[in-house]
Design an enzyme around this catalytic site. Sequence first.
Site, short mmCIF file in Angstrom:
data_model
loop_
_atom_site.label_atom_id
_atom_site.label_comp_id
_atom_site.label_asym_id
_atom_site.label_seq_id
_atom_site.Cartn_x
_atom_site.Cartn_y
_atom_site.Cartn_z
N LYS A 241 0.48 -1.40 0.13
CA LYS A 241 0.19 -0.14 0.01
C LYS A 241 1.05 1.39 0.14
CE LYS A 241 0.18 0.26 5.24
NZ LYS A 241 -0.87 -0.50 6.05
N TYR B 154 15.18 30.70 7.29
CA TYR B 154 14.33 31.09 7.99
C TYR B 154 14.23 31.49 9.91
CZ TYR B 154 12.18 31.93 4.11
OH TYR B 154 11.45 31.69 2.66
C1 LIG Z 1 -0.22 -0.77 6.70
C2 LIG Z 1 -0.95 -2.62 7.51
C3 LIG Z 1 -0.39 -4.17 7.91
C4 LIG Z 1 1.17 -3.18 7.67
O1 LIG Z 1 2.10 -3.11 8.77
P1 LIG Z 1 3.73 -3.30 8.49
O2 LIG Z 1 3.43 -2.67 10.42
O3 LIG Z 1 3.56 -2.15 8.00
O4 LIG Z 1 4.28 -4.52 8.71
C5 LIG Z 1 -1.05 -4.92 7.90
N1 LIG Z 1 -2.19 -4.75 7.82
C6 LIG Z 1 -3.24 -3.87 7.66
C7 LIG Z 1 -4.13 -3.71 8.29
C8 LIG Z 1 -2.36 -3.01 7.47
O5 LIG Z 1 -3.26 -1.19 7.85
#
Ligand SMILES: *Cc1c(COP(=O)(O)O)cnc(C)c1O
Length: 380
Positions: free
Chosen positions: A38, A268
């Site tokens: 993702k 800044y």
């Molecule tokens: C993002 C996510 C993962 C992976 O999590 P990590 O901590 O990056 O391993 C797994 N399951 C769900 C539902 C997530 O949203």
Amino acid sequence: MTNAKPNRAEVVVDLDAIAANTAVLRERVGRPLMAVVKADGYGHGLLPAARAVLAGGADALGVAVVEEALALRAAGVTAPVLAWLNGPGADFAAALEADVEVSVNAGWGLDEVVAAARATGRTAGLHLAVDTGLSREGATPDEWPALVQAAARAQADGDVVVTGLWSHMAYADAPTHPTIAAQVRVFEEAVAVARAAGLTDARRHLANSAATIALPGTWFDMVRPGVALYGLDPMGGDPAVHGLRPAMTVRAQVAHTKRVPAGAGVSYGHTYATERETTLALVPVGYADGIPRAVGNRAPVLAAGAQRTVAGRVCMDQFVLDLGDDAVAPGDEVVLWGPGDDGEPTAQQWADAAGTIHYELVTRIGGRFTRRYVGSAGAV
Ligand SMILES: *Cc1c(COP(=O)(O)O)cnc(C)c1O
């Protein structure tokens, strides 16, 4: 891949590291692994990341939203894909047409999936999420029996096949936390309820990266790691301890240098002032490119052979380093973070400096950075 012209600012992604990290975790768990890609592969690029994890032995891909899954399919990725974060109006019809599995949290979501199955003539591969204590996605244990019964009816009607039962951990990065055993217990009870309702073939999955690394009691039928595939330790430690290698290096080219006297205010608000006559180097990336403004006077950067701290505030497009009397010239490379074995800082060091987690840094880096891939795993 060679880099003919030096790049002003680039994110270099090591595909072989992603594949090797996947293989390490797949080997450790000895069961199916759904690789989470993702958020543009955690900032490493959706497609290259997907191809690299598949080259490393991932059995399936996980994404948050249907659009991400469709992008994988449009690029020719045929591996099983699950999209789990579906609000009202999610394009389930497109998902089913593309053979993407989906997840729901509630009866209304199930109704939308069934409607899409009937409209497309497809059977939906369906995962059901149960909230075991994170209070994020998933039906509460009170809502769960009605959801699984409705899903069992939809399965009997031929509209869905329930292929997954899942939940997500609140505290897997603290492997001795008491919520872990409590969540596993609630999950097992929910699975028993689903099986009693006739959903006997669904795969159980609960483990994120931290749980995949540290909590074998959460592995069930499949694990679902994300950040560890990119070589980052979800517990904030040294990823090498777990056989993982960071895949991302963030580098830029010095745009300008100058000699300034003692007492020169820098950037800044002059939150930094030179202590003596010194050389300043201008690095042409800023908060519009995903460099947190919070790292001003805090984050380390490798420049001219040593780690220096960002001098003064991070601006929209640039920040400044104080090099003292060390030799630096326009065009020289600086490294913000990388694997850490060539003297450069790590994403974890930057996360500590910014008061955040490396997840946020790698997924936000972008803006005007270009991305370059090295390694051959999954290359097309
Ligand atoms: C993002 C996510 C993962 C992976 O999590 P990590 O901590 O990056 O391993 C797994 N399951 C769900 C539902 C997530 O949203």
